[in-house]
Design a protein around this motif. Structure first.
Motif: not given
Length: 100
Positions: A3-26
């Motif tokens: 469950s702890g590892v699964f929770t890091t999915l939120l972090i990976w989503n943020m990273i992939f959003a930055r890489l693929f969707l060019k979302e701003e990291l605030t």
């Protein structure tokens, strides 16, 4: 642990959003991700090694029929319903603008 590892999915989503969707990291997003990461580490490190994680369906049924299990389920349901209510209120009070 999982469950702890699964929770890091939120972090990976943020990273992939930055890489693929060019979302701003605030700062808020990075700060939130850091808090999540620290929380995951604390949960993994703080879990006792001898905790029983292999529960049979009978164990789950027995836990859910006890008073403590019913109270836990009711509180969990109340938190979920109130969270959805808060999200709906916030979304109606502060709608996103659709014009760019």
């Amino acid at each position: 642990l999982l469950s702890g590892v699964f929770t890091t999915l939120l972090i990976w989503n943020m990273i992939f959003a930055r890489l693929f969707l060019k979302e701003e990291l605030t700062r808020n997003r990075i700060g939130g991700a850091s808090i999540i990461f620290v929380g995951v580490i604390l949960c993994i490190v703080g879990t006792p090694a001898d905790s029983d994680t292999a529960l049979s369906p009978e164990d789950v049924e027995e836990l859910s029929t006890r008073t403590v299990g019913a109270i836990y389920f009711a509180l969990l349901l109340a938190v979920i319903v109130s969270s959805v209510g808060a999200i709906l209120w916030f979304e109606s009070k502060y709608p996103l603008s659709t014009a760019k």
